[in-house]
Design an enzyme around this catalytic site. Structure first.
Site, mmCIF file in Angstrom:
data_model
loop_
_atom_site.group_PDB
_atom_site.id
_atom_site.type_symbol
_atom_site.label_atom_id
_atom_site.label_comp_id
_atom_site.label_asym_id
_atom_site.label_seq_id
_atom_site.Cartn_x
_atom_site.Cartn_y
_atom_site.Cartn_z
ATOM 1 N N LYS A 81 -111.918 -34.054 56.979
ATOM 2 C CA LYS A 81 -112.768 -34.880 57.096
ATOM 3 C C LYS A 81 -112.078 -36.318 57.484
ATOM 4 O O LYS A 81 -112.069 -37.269 56.985
ATOM 5 C CB LYS A 81 -113.641 -35.162 55.857
ATOM 6 N N ARG A 91 -118.661 -23.858 55.201
ATOM 7 C CA ARG A 91 -118.806 -24.997 56.122
ATOM 8 C C ARG A 91 -118.298 -24.569 57.248
ATOM 9 O O ARG A 91 -117.119 -24.090 57.472
ATOM 10 C CB ARG A 91 -117.996 -25.997 55.492
ATOM 11 N N SER A 125 -123.470 -35.461 49.851
ATOM 12 C CA SER A 125 -122.163 -35.820 50.078
ATOM 13 C C SER A 125 -122.301 -37.588 49.958
ATOM 14 O O SER A 125 -123.311 -37.947 50.631
ATOM 15 C CB SER A 125 -121.517 -35.946 51.384
HETATM 16 N N1 TZP Z 1 -116.299 -34.345 52.246
HETATM 17 C C1 TZP Z 1 -115.636 -35.537 51.920
HETATM 18 S S1 TZP Z 1 -113.968 -35.090 52.028
HETATM 19 C C2 TZP Z 1 -114.178 -33.602 52.519
HETATM 20 C C3 TZP Z 1 -115.560 -33.302 52.806
HETATM 21 C C4 TZP Z 1 -116.006 -32.005 53.253
HETATM 22 C C5 TZP Z 1 -112.904 -32.572 52.815
HETATM 23 C C6 TZP Z 1 -112.350 -32.208 51.705
HETATM 24 O O1 TZP Z 1 -111.417 -31.320 52.074
HETATM 25 P P1 TZP Z 1 -109.699 -31.142 51.729
HETATM 26 O O2 TZP Z 1 -109.324 -30.171 52.418
HETATM 27 O O3 TZP Z 1 -109.980 -30.481 49.988
HETATM 28 O O4 TZP Z 1 -109.258 -32.547 51.487
#
Ligand code: TZP
Ligand code: MG
Length: 213
Positions: A140, A42, A111
């Protein structure tokens, strides 16, 4: 191919917001060593050329280890690497449009942020979905957390593999599993650990034990 996706429980994302470019290969190797079942690249701020280069480097390691690599956002890069999967968000191109670009056997994940989107993603042809963010997360930041109460319902309604995501750490993983999750994505909870392989291994163990129970 789809059967091997069903076997995946721990989906790690190597997010360049947390990993220096120079450490991408090292971190990929640590995630593999810890037992990550899927690894996504990502990269929200890098050029396409840089993402392509890094995806190629990661794929050199993941393919040797038999771990599928998923590219976020960029079907052309997924096609060219060639990666085993592509991940799309709600605001990206449609799955049908992406399928016209990627290789035939490339998984496409999507997603989703509620049960309606989860069902729609399945109907659109997603091979798997992400479901969250369960908890507030700096990875996010603009998305409202949805909590764990819909995990049971999404598993009743959706047959493709569901990876719960968002703010999942080793400490709250047992609660997420108790709420009905079978598969998770973890980003900062792995990448911010001083021992990425060890935390990955611990998360994998919890997920595997849950599967056996
Ligand atoms: N999509 C929904 S939450 C998220 C993404 C890419 C981020 C999740 O990251 P983390 O650091 O595990 O909370
Ligand atoms: Mg996207």
């Amino acid at each position: 191919m789809v059967d091997s996706l069903k076997r995946c429980r721990l989906y790690a994302i190597l997010d360049l917001a947390y990993v220096e470019v120079a450490k991408v290969e090292h971190v990929t190797a640590e995630l593999i060593r810890g037992g990550a079942d899927l690894i996504q690249l990502r990269a929200k701020k890098q050029t396409l050329a840089e993402i392509r280069r890094l995806a190629g480097k990661m794929h050199g390691l993941t393919s040797k280890a038999g771990v599928p690599l998923i590219v976020n956002d960029h079907p052309e890069i997924a096609r060219d690497v060639p990666a085993e999967g592509l991940h799309l968000g709600q605001d990206d191109l449609s799955i049908a449009a992406a399928r016209r670009v990627v290789r035939q056997d490339c998984w496409i994940g999507k997603s989703t942020h509620n049960v309606v989107q989860a069902i729609a993603a399945q109907d659109e042809g997603a091979d798997y979905i992400g479901f969250g963010p369960l908890f507030a997360t700096p990875t996010k930041p603009d998305y409202a957390p949805i909590g764990t109460t819909e995990i049971g319902r999404v598993h009743e309604k959706v047959r493709v593999p569901i990876f719960c995501i968002g703010g999942i750490k080793l400490a709250n993983l047992p609660d997420v599993l108790a709420a009905g999750a079978k598969r998770v994505v973890i980003v900062s909870g792995l990448l911010q650990s001083p021992d990425i392989a060890a935390v990955t291994q611990s998360a994998k163990q919890l997920l595997t034990k849950n599967q056996d129970a």
